[in-house]
Design a protein around this motif. Structure first.
Motif, mmCIF file in Angstrom:
data_model
loop_
_atom_site.group_PDB
_atom_site.id
_atom_site.type_symbol
_atom_site.label_atom_id
_atom_site.label_comp_id
_atom_site.label_asym_id
_atom_site.label_seq_id
_atom_site.Cartn_x
_atom_site.Cartn_y
_atom_site.Cartn_z
ATOM 1 N N GLY A 46 0.789 -1.212 0.000
ATOM 2 C CA GLY A 46 0.000 0.000 0.000
ATOM 3 C C GLY A 46 0.828 1.272 0.000
ATOM 4 N N LEU A 47 0.116 2.379 0.079
ATOM 5 C CA LEU A 47 0.734 3.698 0.039
ATOM 6 C C LEU A 47 1.192 4.116 1.438
ATOM 7 N N GLU A 48 2.377 4.714 1.485
ATOM 8 C CA GLU A 48 2.927 5.224 2.743
ATOM 9 C C GLU A 48 3.295 6.689 2.559
ATOM 10 N N TRP A 49 2.728 7.545 3.381
ATOM 11 C CA TRP A 49 3.018 8.973 3.319
ATOM 12 C C TRP A 49 4.366 9.242 3.973
ATOM 13 N N ILE A 50 5.218 9.985 3.269
ATOM 14 C CA ILE A 50 6.556 10.276 3.784
ATOM 15 C C ILE A 50 6.587 11.644 4.460
ATOM 16 N N GLY A 51 6.025 12.641 3.796
ATOM 17 C CA GLY A 51 6.031 13.979 4.374
ATOM 18 C C GLY A 51 5.624 15.015 3.353
ATOM 19 N N ARG A 52 5.598 16.271 3.795
ATOM 20 C CA ARG A 52 5.154 17.358 2.927
ATOM 21 C C ARG A 52 5.859 18.653 3.285
ATOM 22 N N ILE A 53 5.811 19.578 2.334
ATOM 23 C CA ILE A 53 6.384 20.906 2.550
ATOM 24 C C ILE A 53 5.456 21.955 1.973
ATOM 25 N N TYR A 54 5.361 23.066 2.674
ATOM 26 C CA TYR A 54 4.647 24.226 2.158
ATOM 27 C C TYR A 54 5.690 25.141 1.543
ATOM 28 N N THR A 55 5.257 26.040 0.691
ATOM 29 C CA THR A 55 6.239 26.872 0.007
ATOM 30 C C THR A 55 6.955 27.823 0.956
ATOM 31 N N SER A 56 6.396 27.986 2.149
ATOM 32 C CA SER A 56 7.088 28.797 3.162
ATOM 33 C C SER A 56 8.286 28.059 3.733
ATOM 34 N N GLY A 57 8.332 26.748 3.466
ATOM 35 C CA GLY A 57 9.394 25.916 4.009
ATOM 36 C C GLY A 57 8.950 25.073 5.188
ATOM 37 N N SER A 58 7.743 25.284 5.660
ATOM 38 C CA SER A 58 7.202 24.495 6.765
ATOM 39 C C SER A 58 7.030 23.045 6.341
ATOM 40 N N THR A 59 7.443 22.111 7.206
ATOM 41 C CA THR A 59 7.387 20.689 6.856
ATOM 42 C C THR A 59 6.667 19.862 7.920
ATOM 43 N N ASN A 60 6.143 18.727 7.476
ATOM 44 C CA ASN A 60 5.626 17.686 8.370
ATOM 45 C C ASN A 60 6.134 16.357 7.844
ATOM 46 N N TYR A 61 6.533 15.490 8.762
ATOM 47 C CA TYR A 61 7.084 14.202 8.364
ATOM 48 C C TYR A 61 6.374 13.062 9.071
ATOM 49 N N ASN A 62 6.365 11.899 8.410
ATOM 50 C CA ASN A 62 5.874 10.689 9.048
ATOM 51 C C ASN A 62 6.819 10.335 10.207
ATOM 52 N N PRO A 63 6.274 10.175 11.412
ATOM 53 C CA PRO A 63 7.143 9.890 12.561
ATOM 54 C C PRO A 63 8.029 8.659 12.355
ATOM 55 N N SER A 64 7.538 7.699 11.582
ATOM 56 C CA SER A 64 8.315 6.476 11.363
ATOM 57 C C SER A 64 9.563 6.712 10.528
ATOM 58 N N LEU A 65 9.613 7.835 9.830
ATOM 59 C CA LEU A 65 10.750 8.148 8.953
ATOM 60 C C LEU A 65 11.447 9.447 9.326
ATOM 61 N N LYS A 66 10.878 10.149 10.285
ATOM 62 C CA LYS A 66 11.282 11.530 10.550
ATOM 63 C C LYS A 66 12.776 11.711 10.769
ATOM 64 N N SER A 67 13.411 10.767 11.439
ATOM 65 C CA SER A 67 14.836 10.914 11.755
ATOM 66 C C SER A 67 15.714 10.817 10.511
ATOM 67 N N ARG A 68 15.168 10.319 9.403
ATOM 68 C CA ARG A 68 15.981 10.107 8.201
ATOM 69 C C ARG A 68 15.563 10.968 7.013
ATOM 70 N N VAL A 69 14.473 11.727 7.159
ATOM 71 C CA VAL A 69 13.883 12.425 6.007
ATOM 72 C C VAL A 69 14.128 13.929 6.062
ATOM 73 N N THR A 70 14.419 14.485 4.880
ATOM 74 C CA THR A 70 14.427 15.926 4.710
ATOM 75 C C THR A 70 13.733 16.252 3.398
ATOM 76 N N ILE A 71 12.749 17.132 3.458
ATOM 77 C CA ILE A 71 12.077 17.623 2.255
ATOM 78 C C ILE A 71 12.345 19.114 2.148
ATOM 79 N N SER A 72 12.733 19.541 0.966
ATOM 80 C CA SER A 72 13.064 20.944 0.741
ATOM 81 C C SER A 72 12.402 21.419 -0.540
ATOM 82 N N VAL A 73 12.354 22.734 -0.708
ATOM 83 C CA VAL A 73 11.731 23.309 -1.892
ATOM 84 C C VAL A 73 12.649 24.354 -2.499
ATOM 85 N N ASP A 74 12.663 24.400 -3.819
ATOM 86 C CA ASP A 74 13.415 25.422 -4.565
ATOM 87 C C ASP A 74 12.416 26.114 -5.483
#
Lengths: 118, 109
Positions: A46-74
């Motif tokens: 199935g589908l697993e949500w990793i995380g998201r970013i708003y254009t302001s740079g605000s992020t939310n991450y899946n707690p199960s992956l949070k220690s290893r994930v970085t999402i950024s925007v350009d």
């Protein structure tokens, strides 16, 4: 019509960092009240949500992956990116980027398969 | 963490009605979104906010949500509806995270 396209290496060695980029076309990544997300799907699962970013740079991450994930925007390139560190075979999956509006995902990339193997 | 439970599979004959459920604790208090995924393709949104249909989605697709169960209903099922279906909500108990159900394989007999 908004389109999203994932790009990045299809093969990553164990313990290394997975890096993917999502290029948005047909609209500015900065316009509108949208979150930009990464979602993955192991083969046959199935589908697993990793995380998201708003254009302001605000992020939310899946707690199960949070220690290893970085999402950024350009915003200058109309792109957002995913970095997942210390990968193992369990991170092998199709990775999707998607646009979230008011909680739902109306636009998705076609997906890109990333295999973790030596 | 919030858990969504879907039946692994549902089978239906062409022309009949398929109902795919999505169970969660007091899910009726949340907004539920549904996606259709065909093999080798990205998911497609078919229902948002429990029962709203995006443009281009047939009226045969409808949704409801109450109590501990949300339901995706597909009327007059066609062969082309055969796919995996996923429900999705947001768990905002702490930092908001999107939660997907495990998916239901719809087989058209």
């Amino acid at each position: 019509q908004v389109q999203l396209q994932e790009s990045g290496p299809g093969l990553v060695k164990p313990s290394q960092t997975l890096s993917l980029t999502c290029t948005v076309s047909g609209g500015s990544i900065s316009s509108g009240s949208y979150y930009w997300s990464w979602i993955r799907q192991p083969a046959g699962k199935g589908l697993e949500w990793i995380g998201r970013i708003y254009t302001s740079g605000s992020t939310n991450y899946n707690p199960s992956l949070k220690s290893r994930v970085t999402i950024s925007v350009d915003t200058s390139k109309n792109q957002f990116s995913l970095k997942l560190s210390s990968v193992t075979a369990a991170d092998t999956a199709v990775y999707y980027c998607a646009r979230e509006r008011s909680g739902w995902y109306g636009y998705w990339g076609q997906g890109t398969l990333v295999t973790v193997s030596s | 963490s919030y858990v969504l439970t879907q039946p692994p599979s549902v089978s239906v004959a062409p022309g009949k009605t398929a109902r795919i459920t999505c169970g969660g604790n007091n899910i009726g208090s949340k907004s539920v979104h549904w996606y259709q995924q065909k093999p080798g393709q990205a998911p497609v949104l078919v229902i948002y906010y429990d029962s709203d249909r995006p443009s281009g989605i047939p009226e045969r697709f409808s949704g409801s949500n109450s109590g501990n169960t949300a339901t995706l209903t597909i009327s007059r099922v066609e062969a082309g509806d055969e796919a995996d279906y996923y429900c999705q909500v947001w768990d905002s108990s702490s930092d908001p995270i999107a939660v997907f159900g495990g998916g239901t394989k719809l087989t058209v007999l």
